[in-house]
Design a protein around this motif. Structure first.
Motif, PDB file in Angstrom:
ATOM      1  N   LYS A 192      41.908  37.538  93.513  1.00 60.39           N
ATOM      2  CA  LYS A 192      41.684  36.202  94.065  1.00 60.39           C
ATOM      3  C   LYS A 192      40.542  35.462  93.376  1.00 60.39           C
ATOM      4  CE  LYS A 192      43.304  37.527  98.683  1.00 60.39           C
ATOM      5  NZ  LYS A 192      42.945  37.679 100.119  1.00 60.39           N
ATOM      6  N   SER A 240      45.739  45.295  94.620  1.00 58.01           N
ATOM      7  CA  SER A 240      44.619  44.397  94.381  1.00 58.01           C
ATOM      8  C   SER A 240      43.729  44.984  93.291  1.00 58.01           C
ATOM      9  CB  SER A 240      43.797  44.211  95.659  1.00 58.01           C
ATOM     10  OG  SER A 240      43.119  45.425  95.978  1.00 58.01           O
ATOM     11  N   GLU A 269      52.020  47.747  92.391  1.00 57.84           N
ATOM     12  CA  GLU A 269      51.389  46.488  92.785  1.00 57.84           C
ATOM     13  C   GLU A 269      50.184  46.774  93.673  1.00 57.84           C
ATOM     14  OE1 GLU A 269      52.659  42.189  94.824  1.00 57.84           O
ATOM     15  OE2 GLU A 269      54.112  43.826  94.625  1.00 57.84           O
ATOM     16  N   HIS A 280      46.551  41.822  91.651  1.00 58.15           N
ATOM     17  CA  HIS A 280      46.182  40.614  92.389  1.00 58.15           C
ATOM     18  C   HIS A 280      44.654  40.506  92.413  1.00 58.15           C
ATOM     19  CE1 HIS A 280      50.279  39.901  93.650  1.00 58.15           C
ATOM     20  NE2 HIS A 280      50.371  41.147  94.089  1.00 58.15           N
ATOM     21  N   GLU A 282      44.946  38.208  87.334  1.00 52.96           N
ATOM     22  CA  GLU A 282      46.051  37.926  88.257  1.00 52.96           C
ATOM     23  C   GLU A 282      47.361  37.855  87.457  1.00 52.96           C
ATOM     24  OE1 GLU A 282      47.961  37.119  91.876  1.00 52.96           O
ATOM     25  OE2 GLU A 282      45.818  37.514  91.660  1.00 52.96           O
TER      26      GLU A 282
END
Length: 331
Positions: free
Chosen positions: A250, A283, A281, A248, A256
């Motif tokens: 942003k 960031s 999973e 992930h 992403e």
């Protein structure tokens, strides 16, 4: 953005060093810094810098932008009465100039074998000395064959021996340089300094009752996850292993997504479009922190920074090399 190189688990990667991030106070709150950072990241990707380092003025701000802590600085204070007793070594210590060839050679050899270390070119050396005074001294340890094996950068002022950096290629050099420090016993009341090895200095001293503090130092961010993971040196991978990283990010659309890494019998690994049975999973900041070795997968899972089942976590623990990053430079 400085064009630099850094050792990531024995692989020399292009690195973008970010510095001088600022705006006028009357223009704060308008998103200008975010725009500048995004532009810098776009530039780094075009330059094929798969990772970026910086010294943060605000950890929360850079965490929002995808950077994460990857190394610590340990500071210490040793009283004169706690200095180690001299131990016989075969070599000697000699003071040299700041641009000594032996000094630069030792750092080059050290950085090529130390995870996280900056490969210093002329720009990096200029930055290393940019904020220092002119009184710093470099002392080199030479072994019995007159080969340089370590160096000590220090400042002696007001009865305090301040160590900027101590680098050694073997334990003999470490002991020889501490003998040199102890030789200043009558001139100092304490020795203070910085330690970037991520190991406590206290354990190596006879009197370990010293003051040490740990402070987060450098942050890093994977700029291009696909490029980074293809250049990454995994540990203990077996043919047939596969793992999917669900990242992930942003800020960057190209990160992403899911990246499945498959390992082959010839020791190589490739990216695959087919998902694996094991998915982790996280960031982009957590991925950077984990792959740089700052925190282990099991710990990141325990604090909810990593989502993975027990088998996937165990696979990550096997795949990711141990050892924290050494980074002593100021960007």
């Amino acid at each position: 953005v400085y064009s630099m190189k850094v050792n990531i688990h024995d692989n020399i990667m292009g690195m973008g060093g970010i510095t001088g991030v600022a705006t006028y106070p009357e223009y704060t709150g308008r998103g200008l810094i975010h725009s500048l950072i995004k532009r810098a990241i776009d530039y780094m990707r075009k330059q094929e810098f798969s990772i970026s380092f910086l010294y943060p003025y605000s950890i929360p701000f850079y965490r929002k932008m995808g950077w994460e802590i990857v190394s610590d600085k340990l500071t210490f204070t040793v009283k004169d009465t706690q200095l180690p007793r001299p131990r016989p070594v075969g070599g000697m210590v000699e003071r040299v100039s700041l641009d000594s060839e032996d000094y630069h050679k030792v750092h080059s050899y050290f950085s090529l074998q130390r995870h996280g270390a900056l490969i210093r070119d002329q720009l990096a050396w200029d930055e290393y000395w940019r904020w220092d005074v002119d009184d710093e001294v470099v002392a080199m340890y030479y072994d019995a064959a007159d080969e340089p094996q370590g160096y000590l950068v220090y400042l002696l002022k007001r009865e305090i021996f301040k160590i900027k950096e101590m680098v050694y290629l073997n334990d003999e050099a470490r002991r020889g340089m501490w003998d040199y420090v102890t030789a200043h016993y009558s001139m100092v009341t304490e020795v203070s300094g910085c330690n970037y090895t991520n190991h406590s200095l206290a354990f190596t001293l006879e009197d370990s009752d010293i003051r040490e503090t740990v402070q987060p130092y450098v942050m890093a961010r994977i700029v291009d996850f696909a490029a980074f993971i293809m250049s990454y040196n995994f540990a203990e991978a077996s043919s047939g292993d596969a793992i999917t990283f669900r990242i992930h990010d942003k800020v960057l659309d190209w990160n992403e997504q899911e990246f499945t890494v498959r390992f082959h019998a010839d020791g190589t690994h490739t990216l695959s479009a087919e998902p694996s049975p094991y998915t982790a999973e996280m960031s982009i900041g957590t991925a950077t922190c984990m792959l740089m070795g700052y925190k282990r997968p099991a710990y990141l899972k325990s604090i909810d920074r990593l989502t993975a089942d027990a088998k996937t976590t165990a696979l990550l623990e096997r795949l990711i090399p141990t050892g924290k990053a050494y980074f002593s430079d100021y960007i």
